[in-house]
Design a protein around this motif. Structure first.
Motif, mmCIF file in Angstrom:
data_model
loop_
_atom_site.group_PDB
_atom_site.id
_atom_site.type_symbol
_atom_site.label_atom_id
_atom_site.label_comp_id
_atom_site.label_asym_id
_atom_site.label_seq_id
_atom_site.Cartn_x
_atom_site.Cartn_y
_atom_site.Cartn_z
ATOM 1 N N VAL A 12 -31.406 53.576 55.135
ATOM 2 C CA VAL A 12 -31.413 52.503 56.139
ATOM 3 C C VAL A 12 -30.502 51.369 55.657
ATOM 4 O O VAL A 12 -29.685 50.838 56.415
ATOM 5 C CB VAL A 12 -32.859 51.994 56.372
ATOM 6 N N ARG A 13 -30.605 51.032 54.371
ATOM 7 C CA ARG A 13 -29.740 50.001 53.805
ATOM 8 C C ARG A 13 -28.265 50.412 53.923
ATOM 9 O O ARG A 13 -27.422 49.618 54.331
ATOM 10 C CB ARG A 13 -30.061 49.732 52.322
ATOM 11 N N ALA A 14 -27.975 51.663 53.576
ATOM 12 C CA ALA A 14 -26.582 52.120 53.621
ATOM 13 C C ALA A 14 -26.014 51.963 55.031
ATOM 14 O O ALA A 14 -24.875 51.507 55.210
ATOM 15 C CB ALA A 14 -26.496 53.565 53.150
ATOM 16 N N ALA A 15 -26.799 52.298 56.041
ATOM 17 C CA ALA A 15 -26.329 52.209 57.434
ATOM 18 C C ALA A 15 -26.096 50.749 57.833
ATOM 19 O O ALA A 15 -25.106 50.432 58.505
ATOM 20 C CB ALA A 15 -27.342 52.869 58.367
ATOM 21 N N LEU A 16 -26.990 49.854 57.406
ATOM 22 C CA LEU A 16 -26.825 48.443 57.771
ATOM 23 C C LEU A 16 -25.693 47.795 56.978
ATOM 24 O O LEU A 16 -24.953 46.968 57.513
ATOM 25 C CB LEU A 16 -28.149 47.679 57.580
ATOM 26 N N VAL A 17 -25.537 48.187 55.718
ATOM 27 C CA VAL A 17 -24.432 47.648 54.903
ATOM 28 C C VAL A 17 -23.089 47.991 55.545
ATOM 29 O O VAL A 17 -22.176 47.157 55.594
ATOM 30 C CB VAL A 17 -24.518 48.161 53.441
ATOM 31 N N LYS A 18 -22.990 49.190 56.073
ATOM 32 C CA LYS A 18 -21.760 49.612 56.756
ATOM 33 C C LYS A 18 -21.465 48.683 57.939
ATOM 34 O O LYS A 18 -20.325 48.233 58.129
ATOM 35 C CB LYS A 18 -21.941 51.064 57.232
ATOM 36 N N GLN A 19 -22.494 48.362 58.712
ATOM 37 C CA GLN A 19 -22.318 47.446 59.853
ATOM 38 C C GLN A 19 -21.934 46.041 59.365
ATOM 39 O O GLN A 19 -21.110 45.355 59.972
ATOM 40 C CB GLN A 19 -23.611 47.365 60.680
ATOM 41 N N GLN A 20 -22.555 45.626 58.262
ATOM 42 C CA GLN A 20 -22.281 44.280 57.729
ATOM 43 C C GLN A 20 -20.821 44.171 57.259
ATOM 44 O O GLN A 20 -20.157 43.159 57.491
ATOM 45 C CB GLN A 20 -23.262 43.975 56.587
ATOM 46 N N ARG A 21 -20.337 45.228 56.619
ATOM 47 C CA ARG A 21 -18.938 45.209 56.167
ATOM 48 C C ARG A 21 -17.976 45.201 57.349
ATOM 49 O O ARG A 21 -16.916 44.571 57.282
ATOM 50 C CB ARG A 21 -18.668 46.408 55.263
ATOM 51 N N ALA A 22 -18.335 45.864 58.424
ATOM 52 C CA ALA A 22 -17.490 45.869 59.621
ATOM 53 C C ALA A 22 -17.414 44.455 60.211
ATOM 54 O O ALA A 22 -16.354 44.012 60.649
ATOM 55 C CB ALA A 22 -18.032 46.867 60.648
ATOM 56 N N ILE A 23 -18.541 43.753 60.206
ATOM 57 C CA ILE A 23 -18.554 42.375 60.714
ATOM 58 C C ILE A 23 -17.669 41.496 59.824
ATOM 59 O O ILE A 23 -16.882 40.689 60.304
ATOM 60 C CB ILE A 23 -20.006 41.830 60.784
ATOM 61 N N ALA A 24 -17.765 41.692 58.501
ATOM 62 C CA ALA A 24 -16.993 40.883 57.550
ATOM 63 C C ALA A 24 -15.499 41.141 57.672
ATOM 64 O O ALA A 24 -14.681 40.266 57.369
ATOM 65 C CB ALA A 24 -17.461 41.159 56.122
ATOM 66 N N ALA A 25 -15.133 42.326 58.116
ATOM 67 C CA ALA A 25 -13.721 42.702 58.206
ATOM 68 C C ALA A 25 -12.983 41.897 59.271
ATOM 69 O O ALA A 25 -11.752 41.891 59.317
ATOM 70 C CB ALA A 25 -13.598 44.192 58.492
ATOM 71 N N GLN A 26 -13.729 41.187 60.129
ATOM 72 C CA GLN A 26 -13.105 40.404 61.203
ATOM 73 C C GLN A 26 -12.368 39.171 60.687
ATOM 74 O O GLN A 26 -11.557 38.612 61.405
ATOM 75 C CB GLN A 26 -14.178 39.965 62.219
ATOM 76 N N GLY A 27 -12.671 38.715 59.458
ATOM 77 C CA GLY A 27 -11.983 37.532 58.937
ATOM 78 C C GLY A 27 -12.913 36.673 58.117
ATOM 79 O O GLY A 27 -13.807 37.193 57.461
ATOM 80 N N GLY A 28 -12.696 35.354 58.149
ATOM 81 C CA GLY A 28 -13.546 34.448 57.381
ATOM 82 C C GLY A 28 -15.008 34.676 57.726
ATOM 83 O O GLY A 28 -15.375 34.714 58.899
ATOM 84 N N ILE A 29 -15.834 34.835 56.698
ATOM 85 C CA ILE A 29 -17.238 35.184 56.951
ATOM 86 C C ILE A 29 -18.168 34.460 55.981
ATOM 87 O O ILE A 29 -17.852 34.335 54.798
ATOM 88 C CB ILE A 29 -17.443 36.721 56.831
ATOM 89 N N VAL A 30 -19.269 33.996 56.492
ATOM 90 C CA VAL A 30 -20.364 33.525 55.655
ATOM 91 C C VAL A 30 -21.527 34.468 55.934
ATOM 92 O O VAL A 30 -21.972 34.589 57.077
ATOM 93 C CB VAL A 30 -20.778 32.078 55.982
ATOM 94 N N MET A 31 -21.959 35.186 54.903
ATOM 95 C CA MET A 31 -23.020 36.177 55.079
ATOM 96 C C MET A 31 -24.169 35.847 54.148
ATOM 97 O O MET A 31 -23.947 35.582 52.977
ATOM 98 C CB MET A 31 -22.450 37.570 54.773
ATOM 99 N N ASP A 32 -25.393 35.846 54.682
ATOM 100 C CA ASP A 32 -26.533 35.567 53.810
ATOM 101 C C ASP A 32 -27.511 36.729 53.785
ATOM 102 O O ASP A 32 -27.607 37.495 54.730
ATOM 103 C CB ASP A 32 -27.219 34.251 54.197
ATOM 104 N N GLY A 33 -28.174 36.885 52.609
ATOM 105 C CA GLY A 33 -29.118 37.982 52.440
ATOM 106 C C GLY A 33 -29.665 38.049 51.038
ATOM 107 O O GLY A 33 -29.977 37.025 50.424
ATOM 108 N N ARG A 34 -29.786 39.286 50.524
ATOM 109 C CA ARG A 34 -30.338 39.490 49.185
ATOM 110 C C ARG A 34 -29.350 40.208 48.266
ATOM 111 O O ARG A 34 -29.412 40.075 47.059
ATOM 112 C CB ARG A 34 -31.616 40.355 49.262
ATOM 113 N N ASP A 35 -28.441 40.989 48.869
ATOM 114 C CA ASP A 35 -27.552 41.870 48.101
ATOM 115 C C ASP A 35 -26.097 41.687 48.511
ATOM 116 O O ASP A 35 -25.291 42.597 48.360
ATOM 117 C CB ASP A 35 -27.959 43.336 48.338
ATOM 118 N N ILE A 36 -25.757 40.533 49.079
ATOM 119 C CA ILE A 36 -24.395 40.359 49.599
ATOM 120 C C ILE A 36 -23.398 40.283 48.440
ATOM 121 O O ILE A 36 -22.400 41.002 48.426
ATOM 122 C CB ILE A 36 -24.286 39.101 50.504
#
Ligand code: C5P
Length: 222
Positions: free
Chosen positions: A107-131
């Motif tokens: 489940v983490r692997a699938a969500l991490v993939k989505q998170q990286r896709a969001i980050a690929a758009q450009g400047g990003i501030v991402m919050d969590g536990r394992d960023i």
């Protein structure tokens, strides 16, 4: 320039999302609340009455129900499938079950993939536990936000009141400790400070002070 990656990690209720949102706004970056994604999956799985430890079933939820963030003021809205779950995912039943779902590796692997896709758009501030450790290991700015349990419980208590949730302070302290313990001791991507992250104790600081510190750090690297 394309913009920086700013990773903000830390334990429950340390003020990560409040601060991350404001830093993103100041820099005109995208903000991604990864905790909301784990909460969304948890909400949907509970809605379906699933066993939250059944990994294939929970992974199926991630693959079947798309999670979407919709920009809105004052809070960004969160959808899973067709449901606006912005407020539902902050309720105690989701909060107290999310760590079980977040411990599932696939489940983490699938969500991490989505998170990286969001980050690929450009400047990003991402919050969590394992960023800083896992999702964006090359982030130019890595902050590990901490605060005492008592202070975090007080902040959560005040925030809850505005949402009509009246869990007692002592219960909140206990719930925060239980969730931190689960998140820090899980096998996959446990909550831990990245070696190259800057630790920031927010106990004595205001939101504006924390935002200013992170903003200044970012500006030097931009
Ligand atoms: O940040 P928030 O409190 O909304 O996160 C909810 C839960 O989601 C955490 O307690 C943790 O179990 C999980 N989580 C995670 N990894 C992230 C973000 C959140 O495991 N990057």
């Amino acid at each position: 320039s394309k913009g920086l990656q700013i990773a903000i990690d830390g334990p429950a209720s340390a003020g990560k999302s409040t601060v991350a949102k404001l830093v993103a706004k100041k820099l005109h970056y995208v903000y991604c609340d990864t905790g909301a994604m784990y909460r969304a999956v948890t909400w949907q799985a509970m809605q379906l009455g699933l066993d939250l430890t059944d990994e294939p079933q929970i992974l199926n939820v991630v693959e079947t129900y798309p999670i979407r963030f919709v920009a809105a003021d004052p809070v960004q809205q969160v959808f899973i499938g067709e449901h606006d779950i912005t407020t539902a995912i902050r309720q105690p039943n989701v909060t107290n079950n999310v760590s079980t779902v977040a411990a599932l590796g696939t489940v983490r692997a699938a969500l991490v993939k989505q998170q990286r896709a969001i980050a690929a758009q450009g400047g990003i501030v991402m919050d969590g536990r394992d960023i800083g450790t896992t999702v964006l290991p090359h982030a130019q700015v890595k902050i590990f936000l901490v605060a005492s349990v008592a202070e975090r419980a007080r902040r959560r208590y005040a925030e809850n009141l505005t949402k009509g949730i009246d869990t007692p302070l002592a219960t909140l302290e206990h719930e925060i400790e239980v969730r931190d313990h689960k998140d820090s001791t899980r096998r996959v991507s446990p909550l831990t400070q990245a070696k190259d992250a800057t630790r920031l104790d927010t106990t004595p600081l205001s939101i504006d002070e924390v935002v200013a510190k992170i903003y200044e750090t970012a500006k030097k690297k931009e």
